[in-house]
Design an enzyme around this catalytic site. Sequence first.
Site, PDB file in Angstrom:
ATOM      1  N   GLU A  57       0.827  -1.205   0.000  1.00 58.03           N
ATOM      2  CA  GLU A  57       0.000   0.000   0.000  1.00 58.03           C
ATOM      3  C   GLU A  57       0.862   1.256   0.000  1.00 58.03           C
ATOM      4  O   GLU A  57       0.562   2.240  -0.691  1.00 58.03           O
ATOM      5  CB  GLU A  57      -0.933   0.003   1.220  1.00 58.03           C
ATOM      6  CG  GLU A  57      -1.945  -1.126   1.247  1.00 58.03           C
ATOM      7  CD  GLU A  57      -1.464  -2.343   2.015  1.00 58.03           C
ATOM      8  OE1 GLU A  57      -2.294  -3.022   2.619  1.00 58.03           O
ATOM      9  OE2 GLU A  57      -0.224  -2.625   2.002  1.00 58.03           O
ATOM     10  N   ASP A 205      23.511 -38.016  -3.792  1.00 59.75           N
ATOM     11  CA  ASP A 205      23.568 -37.133  -4.965  1.00 59.75           C
ATOM     12  C   ASP A 205      24.304 -35.818  -4.738  1.00 59.75           C
ATOM     13  O   ASP A 205      24.656 -35.137  -5.712  1.00 59.75           O
ATOM     14  CB  ASP A 205      22.147 -36.807  -5.445  1.00 59.75           C
ATOM     15  CG  ASP A 205      21.378 -38.046  -5.877  1.00 59.75           C
ATOM     16  OD1 ASP A 205      22.029 -39.062  -6.171  1.00 59.75           O
ATOM     17  OD2 ASP A 205      20.138 -37.997  -5.910  1.00 59.75           O
ATOM     18  N   ARG A 212      19.080 -22.460 -11.495  1.00 61.93           N
ATOM     19  CA  ARG A 212      19.992 -22.307 -12.624  1.00 61.93           C
ATOM     20  C   ARG A 212      19.236 -21.779 -13.840  1.00 61.93           C
ATOM     21  O   ARG A 212      19.190 -22.412 -14.898  1.00 61.93           O
ATOM     22  CB  ARG A 212      20.686 -23.640 -12.922  1.00 61.93           C
ATOM     23  CG  ARG A 212      21.574 -24.086 -11.763  1.00 61.93           C
ATOM     24  CD  ARG A 212      22.445 -25.272 -12.092  1.00 61.93           C
ATOM     25  NE  ARG A 212      21.729 -26.519 -12.227  1.00 61.93           N
ATOM     26  CZ  ARG A 212      21.374 -27.290 -11.213  1.00 61.93           C
ATOM     27  NH1 ARG A 212      21.644 -26.915  -9.961  1.00 61.93           N
ATOM     28  NH2 ARG A 212      20.741 -28.425 -11.418  1.00 61.93           N
TER      29      ARG A 212
END
Length: 324
Positions: A57, A205, A212
Amino acid sequence: MNPVAFSDADWLDAAAALAARGRPFSHPNPAVGALIVKHGRMIGRGWTQPGGRPHAEAQALLQAGEAARGATAYVTLEPCAHDSPRGPACAHSLRDAGLARVVIGCEDPDPRTAGAGIALLREAGIAAELVPSPAALRSLEGYLTRAHFGRPHTTLKLATSLDGCIAMADGTSQWITGPEARAHGHAMRARCDAILVGGETLRADSPRLDVRLPGLAARSPARWVLTRGTAPEGWQAIADPADGRFGEAQYLLIEGGAGAAAAFLAADSIDRLLLYRAPILIGAGRRGLGEIGLASLAEAQGRWCLIDQRRLGSDTLDVYDRIR
């Protein structure tokens, strides 16, 4: 030439789209959108700035200037009514600007404001109207989920083959889906405060979990891991979906590990599903989910509603919301 006559719902939809610019950096405040409209034309606009201030606002009123007098403000969330050392209450600012009307898409659940912002405006002679807006509610999902459940709005992302596998039997998973689906997934990361994987996924992993996409690297979310052990440097450990260590995060994305996905589903802490499906069959691969605590098939019915479906290259994305 006369301007196009837009409805209140149209203007609130536009304010909700504007609010998306404040996500995810507005926390601890909600990402709010605001428009100042006069004679059918937008004369001011704003969205919540990083760190929560200035409010939407305040931004819109600054842009409109003196022209705001007699205008209509469209705000996705009820203007705050409580004082803060960081800035004035938005209900006071709207009142002092001399607006004729304020249209609000969602009442604020914060007890410091809930209903008080609307009441303050009405006491000042401003026509303050609550016009429930589905678009405004969607734009405030993170804030509203925190208010009602004390946790972030949580999305589970699964990238699977047609037969529901997330990897080959040996764990190979790069890449099941194509570049278009992966780019969409990175765009979803950029909209979240934090991203979570399971401990096994982290160990196997070493995922980067960053964004990216050109120009959006700075929007990479905080990295969380579901583990009862310690987290590596740069990561935060979450012991279980109900441990409450979510900080100020309003939007959480769960990306990796059948165990982590199952744990949050079993705790009924998933609000949205992003199901990316590649047109391949794997067969004896790793499944996308583990045990989620259903005692019967009947318990699985009526929980999810399809809200979006689209093609991403050769892949398909289905988006489901939890029915509550």
